[in-house]
Motif scaffolding. Structure first.
Motif, PDB file in Angstrom:
ATOM      1  N   GLY A   8       0.843  -1.183   0.000  1.00 22.61           N
ATOM      2  CA  GLY A   8       0.000   0.000   0.000  1.00 22.61           C
ATOM      3  C   GLY A   8       0.877   1.231   0.000  1.00 22.61           C
ATOM      4  O   GLY A   8       2.102   1.135   0.122  1.00 22.61           O
ATOM      5  N   VAL A   9       0.249   2.393  -0.150  1.00 21.50           N
ATOM      6  CA  VAL A   9       0.969   3.662  -0.086  1.00 21.50           C
ATOM      7  C   VAL A   9       0.267   4.543   0.940  1.00 21.50           C
ATOM      8  O   VAL A   9      -0.966   4.622   0.963  1.00 21.50           O
ATOM      9  CB  VAL A   9       1.057   4.346  -1.475  1.00 21.50           C
ATOM     10  N   VAL A  10       1.045   5.170   1.814  1.00 15.72           N
ATOM     11  CA  VAL A  10       0.491   6.012   2.872  1.00 15.72           C
ATOM     12  C   VAL A  10       0.927   7.454   2.646  1.00 15.72           C
ATOM     13  O   VAL A  10       2.119   7.758   2.573  1.00 15.72           O
ATOM     14  CB  VAL A  10       0.941   5.527   4.272  1.00 15.72           C
ATOM     15  N   LEU A  11      -0.074   8.323   2.535  1.00 14.65           N
ATOM     16  CA  LEU A  11       0.137   9.756   2.358  1.00 14.65           C
ATOM     17  C   LEU A  11       0.058  10.433   3.715  1.00 14.65           C
ATOM     18  O   LEU A  11      -0.911  10.244   4.450  1.00 14.65           O
ATOM     19  CB  LEU A  11      -0.940  10.309   1.416  1.00 14.65           C
ATOM     20  N   PHE A  12       1.074  11.189   4.070  1.00 16.06           N
ATOM     21  CA  PHE A  12       1.139  11.872   5.367  1.00 16.06           C
ATOM     22  C   PHE A  12       0.532  13.264   5.259  1.00 16.06           C
ATOM     23  O   PHE A  12       0.845  14.018   4.343  1.00 16.06           O
ATOM     24  CB  PHE A  12       2.588  11.983   5.846  1.00 16.06           C
ATOM     25  N   ALA A  13      -0.324  13.586   6.218  1.00 19.88           N
ATOM     26  CA  ALA A  13      -0.956  14.902   6.301  1.00 19.88           C
ATOM     27  C   ALA A  13      -0.435  15.607   7.545  1.00 19.88           C
ATOM     28  O   ALA A  13      -0.816  15.278   8.661  1.00 19.88           O
ATOM     29  CB  ALA A  13      -2.472  14.751   6.372  1.00 19.88           C
ATOM     30  N   HIS A  14       0.463  16.543   7.347  1.00 18.23           N
ATOM     31  CA  HIS A  14       1.052  17.278   8.470  1.00 18.23           C
ATOM     32  C   HIS A  14       0.093  18.356   8.936  1.00 18.23           C
ATOM     33  O   HIS A  14      -0.792  18.769   8.207  1.00 18.23           O
ATOM     34  CB  HIS A  14       2.374  17.923   8.039  1.00 18.23           C
ATOM     35  N   GLY A  15       0.294  18.826  10.135  1.00 20.09           N
ATOM     36  CA  GLY A  15      -0.548  19.891  10.647  1.00 20.09           C
ATOM     37  C   GLY A  15       0.196  20.780  11.611  1.00 20.09           C
ATOM     38  O   GLY A  15       1.360  20.542  11.933  1.00 20.09           O
ATOM     39  N   SER A  16      -0.472  21.811  12.055  1.00 18.79           N
ATOM     40  CA  SER A  16       0.037  22.730  13.076  1.00 18.79           C
ATOM     41  C   SER A  16       1.461  23.205  12.822  1.00 18.79           C
ATOM     42  O   SER A  16       2.332  23.103  13.670  1.00 18.79           O
ATOM     43  CB  SER A  16      -0.066  22.100  14.463  1.00 18.79           C
ATOM     44  N   GLY A  17       1.691  23.708  11.626  1.00 16.92           N
ATOM     45  CA  GLY A  17       2.977  24.318  11.323  1.00 16.92           C
ATOM     46  C   GLY A  17       4.086  23.342  11.021  1.00 16.92           C
ATOM     47  O   GLY A  17       5.245  23.734  10.917  1.00 16.92           O
ATOM     48  N   SER A  18       3.776  22.074  10.841  1.00 15.04           N
ATOM     49  CA  SER A  18       4.780  21.065  10.545  1.00 15.04           C
ATOM     50  C   SER A  18       5.021  21.003   9.039  1.00 15.04           C
ATOM     51  O   SER A  18       4.372  21.697   8.262  1.00 15.04           O
ATOM     52  CB  SER A  18       4.320  19.715  11.089  1.00 15.04           C
ATOM     53  N   SER A  22       9.156  16.838   9.261  1.00 14.99           N
ATOM     54  CA  SER A  22       8.857  16.536  10.660  1.00 14.99           C
ATOM     55  C   SER A  22       9.597  15.275  11.099  1.00 14.99           C
ATOM     56  O   SER A  22       9.392  14.202  10.524  1.00 14.99           O
ATOM     57  CB  SER A  22       7.348  16.325  10.841  1.00 14.99           C
ATOM     58  N   PRO A  23      10.473  15.362  12.112  1.00 12.67           N
ATOM     59  CA  PRO A  23      11.220  14.177  12.528  1.00 12.67           C
ATOM     60  C   PRO A  23      10.310  13.051  13.012  1.00 12.67           C
ATOM     61  O   PRO A  23      10.611  11.878  12.809  1.00 12.67           O
ATOM     62  CB  PRO A  23      12.126  14.667  13.662  1.00 12.67           C
ATOM     63  N   ARG A  24       9.179  13.400  13.620  1.00 14.44           N
ATOM     64  CA  ARG A  24       8.263  12.360  14.090  1.00 14.44           C
ATOM     65  C   ARG A  24       7.631  11.619  12.916  1.00 14.44           C
ATOM     66  O   ARG A  24       7.570  10.392  12.900  1.00 14.44           O
ATOM     67  CB  ARG A  24       7.195  12.971  15.009  1.00 14.44           C
ATOM     68  N   ASN A  25       7.160  12.365  11.922  1.00 13.41           N
ATOM     69  CA  ASN A  25       6.541  11.702  10.777  1.00 13.41           C
ATOM     70  C   ASN A  25       7.565  10.949   9.929  1.00 13.41           C
ATOM     71  O   ASN A  25       7.263   9.888   9.373  1.00 13.41           O
ATOM     72  CB  ASN A  25       5.759  12.699   9.932  1.00 13.41           C
ATOM     73  N   VAL A  26       8.775  11.473   9.832  1.00 14.43           N
ATOM     74  CA  VAL A  26       9.834  10.755   9.105  1.00 14.43           C
ATOM     75  C   VAL A  26      10.134   9.430   9.810  1.00 14.43           C
ATOM     76  O   VAL A  26      10.295   8.390   9.154  1.00 14.43           O
ATOM     77  CB  VAL A  26      11.100  11.627   8.971  1.00 14.43           C
ATOM     78  N   THR A  39       5.584   5.362   1.242  1.00 15.74           N
ATOM     79  CA  THR A  39       5.157   6.552   1.976  1.00 15.74           C
ATOM     80  C   THR A  39       5.374   7.800   1.136  1.00 15.74           C
ATOM     81  O   THR A  39       6.338   7.884   0.372  1.00 15.74           O
ATOM     82  CB  THR A  39       5.908   6.691   3.319  1.00 15.74           C
ATOM     83  N   VAL A  40       4.460   8.758   1.303  1.00 11.28           N
ATOM     84  CA  VAL A  40       4.544  10.029   0.596  1.00 11.28           C
ATOM     85  C   VAL A  40       4.411  11.139   1.627  1.00 11.28           C
ATOM     86  O   VAL A  40       3.372  11.278   2.273  1.00 11.28           O
ATOM     87  CB  VAL A  40       3.423  10.156  -0.467  1.00 11.28           C
ATOM     88  N   LEU A  41       5.473  11.910   1.801  1.00 14.42           N
ATOM     89  CA  LEU A  41       5.462  13.048   2.711  1.00 14.42           C
ATOM     90  C   LEU A  41       5.568  14.308   1.862  1.00 14.42           C
ATOM     91  O   LEU A  41       6.538  14.476   1.120  1.00 14.42           O
ATOM     92  CB  LEU A  41       6.631  12.983   3.703  1.00 14.42           C
ATOM     93  N   VAL A  42       4.543  15.146   1.938  1.00 17.72           N
ATOM     94  CA  VAL A  42       4.499  16.365   1.135  1.00 17.72           C
ATOM     95  C   VAL A  42       4.151  17.551   2.038  1.00 17.72           C
ATOM     96  O   VAL A  42       3.634  17.367   3.139  1.00 17.72           O
ATOM     97  CB  VAL A  42       3.457  16.274  -0.001  1.00 17.72           C
ATOM     98  N   ASP A  43       4.442  18.732   1.555  1.00 16.88           N
ATOM     99  CA  ASP A  43       4.002  19.944   2.239  1.00 16.88           C
ATOM    100  C   ASP A  43       2.648  20.335   1.662  1.00 16.88           C
ATOM    101  O   ASP A  43       2.479  20.394   0.443  1.00 16.88           O
ATOM    102  CB  ASP A  43       5.006  21.079   2.038  1.00 16.88           C
ATOM    103  N   VAL A 182       3.475   4.205  18.418  1.00 15.34           N
ATOM    104  CA  VAL A 182       2.616   4.793  17.389  1.00 15.34           C
ATOM    105  C   VAL A 182       2.946   4.188  16.026  1.00 15.34           C
ATOM    106  O   VAL A 182       2.059   3.752  15.285  1.00 15.34           O
ATOM    107  CB  VAL A 182       2.780   6.334  17.339  1.00 15.34           C
ATOM    108  N   ALA A 183       4.233   4.158  15.697  1.00 19.77           N
ATOM    109  CA  ALA A 183       4.656   3.657  14.387  1.00 19.77           C
ATOM    110  C   ALA A 183       4.274   2.189  14.213  1.00 19.77           C
ATOM    111  O   ALA A 183       3.776   1.791  13.154  1.00 19.77           O
ATOM    112  CB  ALA A 183       6.167   3.844  14.230  1.00 19.77           C
ATOM    113  N   ASP A 184       4.487   1.377  15.244  1.00 15.57           N
ATOM    114  CA  ASP A 184       4.159  -0.048  15.151  1.00 15.57           C
ATOM    115  C   ASP A 184       2.655  -0.266  14.992  1.00 15.57           C
ATOM    116  O   ASP A 184       2.219  -1.099  14.195  1.00 15.57           O
ATOM    117  CB  ASP A 184       4.665  -0.798  16.389  1.00 15.57           C
TER     118      ASP A 184
END
Length: 195
Positions: A8-18, A22-26, A39-43, A182-184
């Protein structure tokens, strides 16, 4: 990040100025990648919008804007298939979780699972009742206000939602071992529901 044969592919949705940095999302993305997920991390904001938001903090709470940007990326992933013909999941943090849920409600045919980390799903408003996608809400056990907000959102999500509290964690999951939990849990949720 793209594993050899993603499930699968997971798209990350950052929030609150991130941002995508983001080291946590990475860190979460690395765990998901290790579980066979692309994984897809975008601004979600442009550099100019980021500058405005840094001064006013208003765009990070523009859930409609965040959701519309996510929906556009979901559509692109579904059509262009850079990870192949695999299901799409959304991982939202803070206000990004609300954007992810609104996008999931509008793209129910394309989104197979949602995970919220320390999120504000309550900000998705009326869209919560329209979400048909399996949704996992992860909240820190010491983040009492956000637990309450997630409990309210869970009541509106109904059977598709599940709330899990990570003991000893504050809002940012900075305590040893809490972000790993959280990650697990996110990896297990996505790999089970996106197959």
């Amino acid at each position: 990040m793209l594993p050899a044969e993603p499930v699968g592919v997971v798209l990350f949705a950052h929030g609150s100025g991130s941002s995508r940095h983001s080291p946590r999302n990475v860190a979460v993305a690395r765990t998901l990648h290790g579980s066979g997920l692309a994984t897809v991390l975008v601004d979600l904001l442009s550099p100019a919008e980021d500058e405005v938001d840094a001064r006013t903090a208003e765009l990070r709470f523009d859930i409609g804007l965040l959701a519309s940007r996510l929906a556009g990326i979901i559509d692109w992933l579904a059509v262009e298939r850079p990870a192949g013909d695999v299901p799409i999941g959304l991982f939202g943090a803070s206000t990004g979780a609300a954007g992810a849920l609104v996008a999931a409600a509008s793209r129910a045919d394309r989104v197979g699972a949602v995970v919220s980390r320390g999120g504000r799903p309550d900000l998705a408003g009326a869209a919560l009742a329209q979400v048909s996608t399996p949704t996992l809400l992860l909240v820190g056990g010491l983040d009492e206000e956000v637990i309450t907000l997630n409990e309210r959102a869970l009541a509106q999500l109904g059977e598709v939602g599940e709330l899990r509290v990570i003991p000893g964690a504050t809002h940012l999951f900075e305590e040893p071992g809490t972000l790993e939990q959280v990650a697990d849990q996110a990896a297990a949720w996505f790999t089970t529901r996106l197959r």
